[in-house]
Scaffold this motif. Structure first.
Motif, short mmCIF file in Angstrom:
data_model
loop_
_atom_site.label_atom_id
_atom_site.label_comp_id
_atom_site.label_asym_id
_atom_site.label_seq_id
_atom_site.Cartn_x
_atom_site.Cartn_y
_atom_site.Cartn_z
N TRP A 161 0.82 -1.21 0.00
CA TRP A 161 0.00 0.00 0.00
C TRP A 161 0.86 1.26 0.00
O TRP A 161 0.32 2.37 -0.09
CB TRP A 161 -0.91 0.03 1.23
N ASP A 176 -7.00 7.78 5.34
CA ASP A 176 -7.17 6.64 4.46
C ASP A 176 -7.23 5.34 5.26
O ASP A 176 -7.96 4.40 4.91
CB ASP A 176 -6.03 6.58 3.45
N ARG A 182 -10.25 2.68 4.97
CA ARG A 182 -10.05 1.28 4.60
C ARG A 182 -10.57 0.34 5.68
O ARG A 182 -11.09 -0.74 5.37
CB ARG A 182 -8.56 1.03 4.33
N ALA A 241 -14.23 0.21 5.22
CA ALA A 241 -14.54 -0.58 4.02
C ALA A 241 -14.44 -2.07 4.30
O ALA A 241 -15.26 -2.87 3.82
CB ALA A 241 -13.61 -0.18 2.88
N GLU A 278 -8.88 -5.50 -3.62
CA GLU A 278 -9.16 -4.08 -3.39
C GLU A 278 -10.62 -3.81 -3.03
O GLU A 278 -10.94 -2.81 -2.37
CB GLU A 278 -8.74 -3.26 -4.60
N GLU A 279 -11.53 -4.70 -3.45
CA GLU A 279 -12.93 -4.51 -3.10
C GLU A 279 -13.12 -4.48 -1.58
O GLU A 279 -13.99 -3.78 -1.06
CB GLU A 279 -13.79 -5.61 -3.73
N TRP A 338 -11.21 -3.18 0.55
CA TRP A 338 -10.66 -1.98 1.19
C TRP A 338 -11.17 -0.68 0.55
O TRP A 338 -10.72 0.40 0.94
CB TRP A 338 -9.13 -2.00 1.12
N THR A 339 -12.06 -0.79 -0.43
CA THR A 339 -12.47 0.41 -1.16
C THR A 339 -13.97 0.65 -1.17
O THR A 339 -14.44 1.54 -1.86
CB THR A 339 -11.97 0.34 -2.61
#
Length: 508
Positions: free
Chosen positions: A34, A41, A45, A48, A138-139, A141-142
């Motif tokens: 990362w 952020d 995250r 998320a 990434e799904e 964490w986003t």
């Protein structure tokens, strides 16, 4: 008014006060790194991740196991899982498939999050849904969706930490939000953590939740520098590059740093700046002196255990000792230390150290019998032998429970014995810890063979196929008999005695 003490409070403060500051410097040499993550952020995250678990229909109170080397994703999970009412189960990434399977089964984990480097182990685990974090994840964490916010009581279990103890099967230690909050605040206060600190994660985060430093540093607005693999020269490079001010380490890590410093060109980085916190086993006074003189780092020792979240005592330089010779200062610092604020210590008539504090475990998961035993009469029974000096400082002199501390890892001698006795060439076996300069205690197997051609190499190879590497014997000695009582019980104190002859303590 009473406001519940929860681990999310540390993240909330970090994001609110230090939103634009760098919170995490992830391991740089990874395809899925990362990089640099701000506090704003980090909070996004973590939320998320909680929303992602909502979509997976993982209920609040469910166990989410994570098996990973140190990483930004693992650090985020301390908040993304526990902060929204689920129970984080940090798994030692060095364990073998059967060992991980036991933890997953015993905890009843719904999900296993795993680092890409550990997928060969993870894909053999039966039961939970396995998600690889770091590869097309990434799904998780986003997500822009807001997670469901549960009502969390400070008495709710936040993490379930498995530790090797006196039996072949590890026990799950239930640590509540209150336990973790008070441990982190107490640790941070005694250590003087503030928003100028840069913390290097030399300690595996799975180890009692990084001793609480992921919470303490986050709440103070410090910077986390991730280190995946311990390497002495690399530690010094990170200290130099990032201006590291504090790190935690087992004695074996200290030796790797000292070895690296001997070959370092120029002044060793961090002099008069770095505080190094040591636990796992008391290092020799000579090692304490070398840390202070050769590195110029402040040496701080703590004593604790998983069941106490872990902080019990701290030994740190004090003004009354300033005029003493450095060797005497080192001797005093090598003690386990003075009880930290809110901790009471007694030594009972049998010499066992008893502890009472607000961050002792709530209990062992699904194990009421051992819970009652370890918390009887309102005290945590540590299983360690020691004494309190007139100045209130604790010294640990013996380990009453059947545990060996090697390289900062707790190893159940019974677990190793169970594996060795399964070898057809072994008639009897006893596993003990003997003094070792690098590892603190070296795991040693005393074996009565059933065949004439049995070798040490065969037995070590047998263990390596069934145990994590750090649990395997470093030495094997063959005997014609093992000392036992009239009832057939091994007398390990007699087996250990020759190796510890002439030492003040029977731990190293």
């Amino acid at each position: 008014m009473e406001v519940p003490l929860t681990v999310k409070a540390f993240l909330d403060r970090g994001a609110r006060i230090y939103g634009d500051r760098v919170a995490i410097v992830d391991e740089p040499d990874l395809a899925h790194s990362w990089g640099r993550v701000t506090y704003r952020d980090l909070a996004r995250r973590a939320a998320a991740q909680a929303a992602y678990l909502d979509r997976m229909e993982v209920p609040h109170g469910a166990r989410v196991a994570v098996m990973s080397q140190n990483s930004a994703r693992l650090l985020t999970s301390f908040f993304g899982v526990s902060g929204w009412g689920r129970v984080l189960v940090p798994v030692n990434f060095r364990l073998t498939v059967p060992e991980v399977q036991h933890i997953v089964d015993h905890s009843g984990a719904d999900v296993l999050l795993v680092d890409p480097e550990l997928t060969p182990v993870a894909w053999e685990i039966r039961g939970p849904r396995v998600l690889v974090i770091g590869e097309s994840d990434e799904e998780m964490w986003t997500s822009g969706a807001a997670p469901v916010v549960p009502r969390i009581a400070e008495s709710d279990t936040a993490t379930l930490n498995y530790t090797s103890g006196t039996t072949a099967r590890p026990k799950g230690v239930q640590l509540t939000h209150r336990n973790l909050w008070l441990n982190a605040v107490t640790f941070g206060w005694h250590l003087g953590v503030d928003d100028e600190d840069v913390y290097l994660h030399t300690l595996p985060m799975f180890h009692v939740n990084g001793w609480g430093m992921p919470y303490a540093v986050t709440g103070a607005g410090g910077t986390h520098v991730v280190l995946r693999k311990v390497d002495g020269p690399e530690i010094l490079r990170r200290v130099h590059e990032h201006g590291v001010t504090v790190l935690c380490a087992a004695p074996a890590v200290l030796h790797s740093i000292l070895d690296a410093a001997a070959n370092w060109e120029g002044e060793v980085p961090g002099r008069d700046r770095v505080r190094v916190v040591v636990a796992g086993a008391p290092p020799p006074t000579r090692t304490v002196e070398r840390i202070r003189s050769e590195l110029g780092w402040e040496f701080i020792q703590i004593y604790g255990m998983t069941e106490s979240a872990p902080l019990i005592t701290m030994s740190r330089m004090r003004r009354e000792w300033r005029d003493l010779p450095s060797s005497e200062q080192a001797r005093l610092l090598a003690r386990a230390g003075a009880p930290t604020i809110g901790v009471d210590i007694e030594v009972d008539g049998h010499g066992e150290v008893l502890v009472r504090s607000n961050h002792n475990l709530a209990g062992y998961w699904r194990n009421p019998e051992d819970t009652e035993t370890v918390l009887r009469d309102g005290w945590l029974h540590t299983g360690d032998g020691g004494y309190l000096s007139d100045d209130g400082y604790l010294t640990i002199i013996d380990r009453k429970k059947d545990v060996i501390v090697s390289g900062g890892e707790n190893v159940s001698s019974i677990e190793v014995e169970d594996v060795l006795i399964a070898h057809p060439g072994v008639r009897e076996v006893a596993v003990i810890g003997i003094p070792d300069e690098k590892w603190g205690e070296a795991i040693t197997a005393l074996v009565v063979p059933a065949v004439d051609d049995l070798t040490a190499e065969q037995l070590i190879a047998h263990c390596r196929g069934r145990l994590a590497g750090y649990k395997c014997p470093k030495h094997v000695e063959f005997r014609t008999r093992l000392e036992r009582t009239e009832t057939g019980k091994l007398q390990k104190f007699k087996l250990r005695q020759p190796y510890w002859e002439g030492r003040e303590r029977s731990v190293n």
